[in-house]
Design a protein around this motif. Structure first.
Motif, PDB file in Angstrom:
ATOM      1  N   MET A 185      30.040  34.214  57.178  1.00 21.61           N
ATOM      2  CA  MET A 185      29.656  33.926  55.791  1.00 21.61           C
ATOM      3  C   MET A 185      30.536  34.669  54.806  1.00 21.61           C
ATOM      4  SD  MET A 185      25.483  33.604  55.830  1.00 21.61           S
ATOM      5  CE  MET A 185      25.139  35.225  56.516  1.00 21.61           C
ATOM      6  N   MET A 186      30.847  35.921  55.093  1.00 23.34           N
ATOM      7  CA  MET A 186      31.643  36.703  54.152  1.00 23.34           C
ATOM      8  C   MET A 186      33.110  36.276  54.168  1.00 23.34           C
ATOM      9  SD  MET A 186      29.077  38.022  52.970  1.00 23.34           S
ATOM     10  CE  MET A 186      29.996  38.578  51.535  1.00 23.34           C
ATOM     11  N   LYS A 187      33.571  35.716  55.257  1.00 21.96           N
ATOM     12  CA  LYS A 187      34.909  35.127  55.264  1.00 21.96           C
ATOM     13  C   LYS A 187      34.942  33.874  54.390  1.00 21.96           C
ATOM     14  CE  LYS A 187      37.228  34.903  59.119  1.00 21.96           C
ATOM     15  NZ  LYS A 187      37.560  34.715  60.554  1.00 21.96           N
ATOM     16  N   CYS A 188      33.841  33.153  54.365  1.00 23.57           N
ATOM     17  CA  CYS A 188      33.753  31.999  53.462  1.00 23.57           C
ATOM     18  C   CYS A 188      33.825  32.468  52.008  1.00 23.57           C
ATOM     19  CB  CYS A 188      32.453  31.238  53.722  1.00 23.57           C
ATOM     20  SG  CYS A 188      32.260  29.757  52.722  1.00 23.57           S
ATOM     21  N   TRP A 189      33.089  33.530  51.675  1.00 24.92           N
ATOM     22  CA  TRP A 189      33.158  34.127  50.326  1.00 24.92           C
ATOM     23  C   TRP A 189      34.576  34.595  50.027  1.00 24.92           C
ATOM     24  CZ3 TRP A 189      33.561  39.766  49.947  1.00 24.92           C
ATOM     25  CH2 TRP A 189      33.637  40.211  48.631  1.00 24.92           C
ATOM     26  N   GLY A 191      37.391  33.417  51.091  1.00 24.08           N
ATOM     27  CA  GLY A 191      38.242  32.281  50.769  1.00 24.08           C
ATOM     28  C   GLY A 191      37.852  31.602  49.473  1.00 24.08           C
ATOM     29  N   GLN A 192      36.550  31.424  49.262  1.00 23.38           N
ATOM     30  CA  GLN A 192      36.059  30.727  48.077  1.00 23.38           C
ATOM     31  C   GLN A 192      36.395  31.478  46.797  1.00 23.38           C
ATOM     32  OE1 GLN A 192      34.688  27.793  47.598  1.00 23.38           O
ATOM     33  NE2 GLN A 192      34.173  28.084  45.436  1.00 23.38           N
ATOM     34  N   CYS A 193      36.284  32.786  46.822  1.00 26.49           N
ATOM     35  CA  CYS A 193      36.470  33.598  45.616  1.00 26.49           C
ATOM     36  C   CYS A 193      37.800  34.357  45.602  1.00 26.49           C
ATOM     37  CB  CYS A 193      35.300  34.580  45.473  1.00 26.49           C
ATOM     38  SG  CYS A 193      33.699  33.763  45.239  1.00 26.49           S
ATOM     39  N   SER A 194      38.715  33.993  46.504  1.00 30.35           N
ATOM     40  CA  SER A 194      40.045  34.620  46.560  1.00 30.35           C
ATOM     41  C   SER A 194      39.947  36.143  46.576  1.00 30.35           C
ATOM     42  CB  SER A 194      40.904  34.160  45.375  1.00 30.35           C
ATOM     43  OG  SER A 194      41.048  32.759  45.369  1.00 30.35           O
ATOM     44  N   VAL A 195      39.146  36.642  47.500  1.00 33.85           N
ATOM     45  CA  VAL A 195      38.906  38.083  47.589  1.00 33.85           C
ATOM     46  C   VAL A 195      40.037  38.734  48.389  1.00 33.85           C
ATOM     47  CG1 VAL A 195      37.276  39.871  48.272  1.00 33.85           C
ATOM     48  CG2 VAL A 195      36.428  37.617  47.565  1.00 33.85           C
ATOM     49  N   PRO A 196      40.758  39.696  47.816  1.00 39.62           N
ATOM     50  CA  PRO A 196      41.862  40.336  48.537  1.00 39.62           C
ATOM     51  C   PRO A 196      41.367  41.399  49.526  1.00 39.62           C
ATOM     52  CG  PRO A 196      41.710  41.253  46.334  1.00 39.62           C
ATOM     53  CD  PRO A 196      40.656  40.174  46.415  1.00 39.62           C
ATOM     54  N   LEU A 197      40.547  40.933  50.455  1.00 38.84           N
ATOM     55  CA  LEU A 197      39.954  41.789  51.482  1.00 38.84           C
ATOM     56  C   LEU A 197      40.270  41.134  52.820  1.00 38.84           C
ATOM     57  CD1 LEU A 197      38.029  44.319  51.660  1.00 38.84           C
ATOM     58  CD2 LEU A 197      36.143  42.688  51.824  1.00 38.84           C
ATOM     59  N   ILE A 253      41.402  50.965  52.306  1.00 36.98           N
ATOM     60  CA  ILE A 253      41.087  49.596  51.871  1.00 36.98           C
ATOM     61  C   ILE A 253      41.099  49.427  50.351  1.00 36.98           C
ATOM     62  CG2 ILE A 253      39.794  49.088  53.965  1.00 36.98           C
ATOM     63  CD1 ILE A 253      37.211  49.467  52.388  1.00 36.98           C
ATOM     64  N   GLY A 254      41.355  50.492  49.614  1.00 40.81           N
ATOM     65  CA  GLY A 254      41.556  50.375  48.173  1.00 40.81           C
ATOM     66  C   GLY A 254      40.361  49.808  47.428  1.00 40.81           C
ATOM     67  N   GLU A 255      40.653  49.140  46.288  1.00 37.76           N
ATOM     68  CA  GLU A 255      39.562  48.586  45.490  1.00 37.76           C
ATOM     69  C   GLU A 255      39.962  47.289  44.773  1.00 37.76           C
ATOM     70  OE1 GLU A 255      38.365  51.111  42.280  1.00 37.76           O
ATOM     71  OE2 GLU A 255      40.332  51.002  41.304  1.00 37.76           O
ATOM     72  N   ALA A 256      41.053  46.659  45.209  1.00 39.31           N
ATOM     73  CA  ALA A 256      41.505  45.429  44.542  1.00 39.31           C
ATOM     74  C   ALA A 256      40.451  44.337  44.594  1.00 39.31           C
ATOM     75  CB  ALA A 256      42.803  44.946  45.195  1.00 39.31           C
ATOM     76  N   TRP A 257      39.571  44.410  45.549  1.00 42.38           N
ATOM     77  CA  TRP A 257      38.517  43.423  45.780  1.00 42.38           C
ATOM     78  C   TRP A 257      37.181  43.818  45.146  1.00 42.38           C
ATOM     79  CZ3 TRP A 257      34.969  46.491  47.988  1.00 42.38           C
ATOM     80  CH2 TRP A 257      35.451  47.652  48.621  1.00 42.38           C
ATOM     81  N   LYS A 258      37.087  45.024  44.572  1.00 42.28           N
ATOM     82  CA  LYS A 258      35.800  45.575  44.149  1.00 42.28           C
ATOM     83  C   LYS A 258      35.100  44.721  43.093  1.00 42.28           C
ATOM     84  CE  LYS A 258      33.573  49.723  42.274  1.00 42.28           C
ATOM     85  NZ  LYS A 258      33.794  51.059  41.665  1.00 42.28           N
ATOM     86  N   SER A 259      35.851  44.248  42.096  1.00 42.68           N
ATOM     87  CA  SER A 259      35.209  43.480  41.018  1.00 42.68           C
ATOM     88  C   SER A 259      34.599  42.185  41.550  1.00 42.68           C
ATOM     89  CB  SER A 259      36.214  43.171  39.902  1.00 42.68           C
ATOM     90  OG  SER A 259      37.271  42.347  40.382  1.00 42.68           O
ATOM     91  N   ARG A 260      35.248  41.567  42.533  1.00 41.28           N
ATOM     92  CA  ARG A 260      34.699  40.351  43.118  1.00 41.28           C
ATOM     93  C   ARG A 260      33.442  40.659  43.936  1.00 41.28           C
ATOM     94  NH1 ARG A 260      40.115  39.456  42.583  1.00 41.28           N
ATOM     95  NH2 ARG A 260      40.791  37.364  41.939  1.00 41.28           N
ATOM     96  N   ALA A 261      33.438  41.798  44.602  1.00 37.36           N
ATOM     97  CA  ALA A 261      32.236  42.206  45.337  1.00 37.36           C
ATOM     98  C   ALA A 261      31.085  42.493  44.377  1.00 37.36           C
ATOM     99  CB  ALA A 261      32.537  43.433  46.197  1.00 37.36           C
ATOM    100  N   GLU A 262      31.397  43.114  43.250  1.00 37.21           N
ATOM    101  CA  GLU A 262      30.355  43.384  42.245  1.00 37.21           C
ATOM    102  C   GLU A 262      29.790  42.086  41.674  1.00 37.21           C
ATOM    103  OE1 GLU A 262      31.849  47.724  40.511  1.00 37.21           O
ATOM    104  OE2 GLU A 262      32.729  45.871  39.711  1.00 37.21           O
ATOM    105  N   SER A 263      30.669  41.130  41.372  1.00 35.83           N
ATOM    106  CA  SER A 263      30.208  39.832  40.864  1.00 35.83           C
ATOM    107  C   SER A 263      29.359  39.121  41.908  1.00 35.83           C
ATOM    108  CB  SER A 263      31.405  38.950  40.491  1.00 35.83           C
ATOM    109  OG  SER A 263      32.158  39.533  39.454  1.00 35.83           O
ATOM    110  N   GLY A 264      29.824  39.157  43.155  1.00 36.98           N
ATOM    111  CA  GLY A 264      29.070  38.526  44.228  1.00 36.98           C
ATOM    112  C   GLY A 264      27.705  39.149  44.403  1.00 36.98           C
ATOM    113  N   HIS A 265      27.651  40.466  44.318  1.00 37.68           N
ATOM    114  CA  HIS A 265      26.364  41.154  44.462  1.00 37.68           C
ATOM    115  C   HIS A 265      25.411  40.770  43.343  1.00 37.68           C
ATOM    116  CE1 HIS A 265      23.660  44.717  43.810  1.00 37.68           C
ATOM    117  NE2 HIS A 265      23.351  44.344  45.034  1.00 37.68           N
ATOM    118  N   ALA A 266      25.912  40.735  42.109  1.00 36.66           N
ATOM    119  CA  ALA A 266      25.056  40.379  40.972  1.00 36.66           C
ATOM    120  C   ALA A 266      24.486  38.963  41.143  1.00 36.66           C
ATOM    121  CB  ALA A 266      25.845  40.481  39.669  1.00 36.66           C
TER     122      ALA A 266
END
Length: 298
Positions: A185-189, A191-197, A253-266
């Motif tokens: 499921m998180m791999k789908c996220w 790809g869908q949200c272009s998460v650099p993770l 693993i840095g934080e380039a993906w953090k904002s997308r994770a925050e949006s996803g969580h919200a």
């Protein structure tokens, strides 16, 4: 957690979602065919064999059974004879770069678009439906492998696909299939949200998360909470390290993906609230913002 009467229960929704991102038999067979055509070329060159499977096995998502639809690359490790290692050790210069070039050239006659991607160790053989990403490797007596890296003058890096597989498989067994389903499921996220993770990072983080999540091992009725809580966990891991199983390589693993994770969580928090209020369609709208159209509305 949605457990009341609704247009679509949490269990039904996530069950349909997981079915939608599962590779079809035709897609799996296509991947096997592509792997076979590539490995046959290298078996002929290095092992005097016409086998399409010998001296090779799946790694990555195909090896760990975390692959999803739409099809991504087929990752394959190909074992090279020790005589090849010995031959390249006698050379001057970047031995690893020369090795990758030789393997690439062997494939290029059959697959003209073959390319070495980045700094190694991957050789990418593109096809219309899939790309095969091949990693040449030398077996070690420990059960691990050496794979060639071309940076900084060239070197070999330890790779332990068995340990990586076991980390996912053991967690999956302990959690009643939660691990592989969360990863998929998180791999789908991703790809869908272009998460650099990287997918590999998601696997390690999912295993880590489920080792202490209070509802690990429970049914899909908890999957809305699982997604929500994993994304919260992920945000907390920004600017931290993860450990590679058994080789103990430390990866930042840095934080380039953090904002997308925050949006996803919200969005997941909102979706869970809608689920608990039996507002299935509004929940579905929020889930689709995370996962796309593979997540059903009704």
């Amino acid at each position: 957690m949605g457990v009341g009467v609704s247009t679509l229960s949490v269990t039904e929704r996530f069950g349909k979602f997981l079915n939608n991102i599962t590779l079809s038999t035709t897609q799996i067979d296509d991947g096997k065919t592509k792997r076979g055509s590539v490995c046959k070329v290298l078996n002929l060159k290095y092992w005097s064999s016409a086998s399409e499977t010998d001296n090779s096995f799946y790694v990555g998502s195909w090896g760990k059974f975390t692959r999803i639809r739409p099809p991504r690359d087929v990752d394959v490790l190909f074992k090279l004879p020790k005589s090849v290692y010995d031959r390249f050790q006698l050379r001057n210069g970047n031995k690893q770069s020369q090795l990758l070039q030789e393997v690439k050239d062997a494939l290029k006659a059959s697959f003209p678009k073959t390319d070495v991607r980045g700094d190694g160790p991957v050789i990418k053989v593109p096809f219309a439906s899939y790309a095969v990403e091949l990693v040449p490797a030398f077996p070690l007596t420990t059960g691990k492998f050496w794979i060639p890296l071309t940076t900084n003058g060239g070197s070999y890096k330890e790779f332990d696909p068995d340990a990586e597989y076991k980390a996912v498989a053991d967690s999956n067994k302990t959690t009643n299939e939660n691990t592989r389903e969360l990863i998929r499921m998180m791999k789908c996220w991703q790809g869908q949200c272009s998460v650099p993770l990287k997918s590999f990072w998601i696997e390690i983080l999912a295993v880590d998360f489920l080792s202490s999540w209070e509802h690990a091992g429970k049914s899909r009725v908890y999957y809305d909470w699982m997604v929500r809580d994993f994304l919260k966990f992920l945000v907390s891991k920004a600017n931290s390290h993860i450990w590679v199983p058994r080789t103990y390589e430390l990866i930042w693993i840095g934080e380039a993906w953090k904002s997308r994770a925050e949006s996803g969580h919200a969005r997941a928090v909102k979706a869970c609230e809608y689920e608990s209020n039996n507002d299935s369609i509004m929940a579905g709208i929020e889930w689709q913002k995370i996962f796309g159209d593979d997540m059903p509305l009704i």
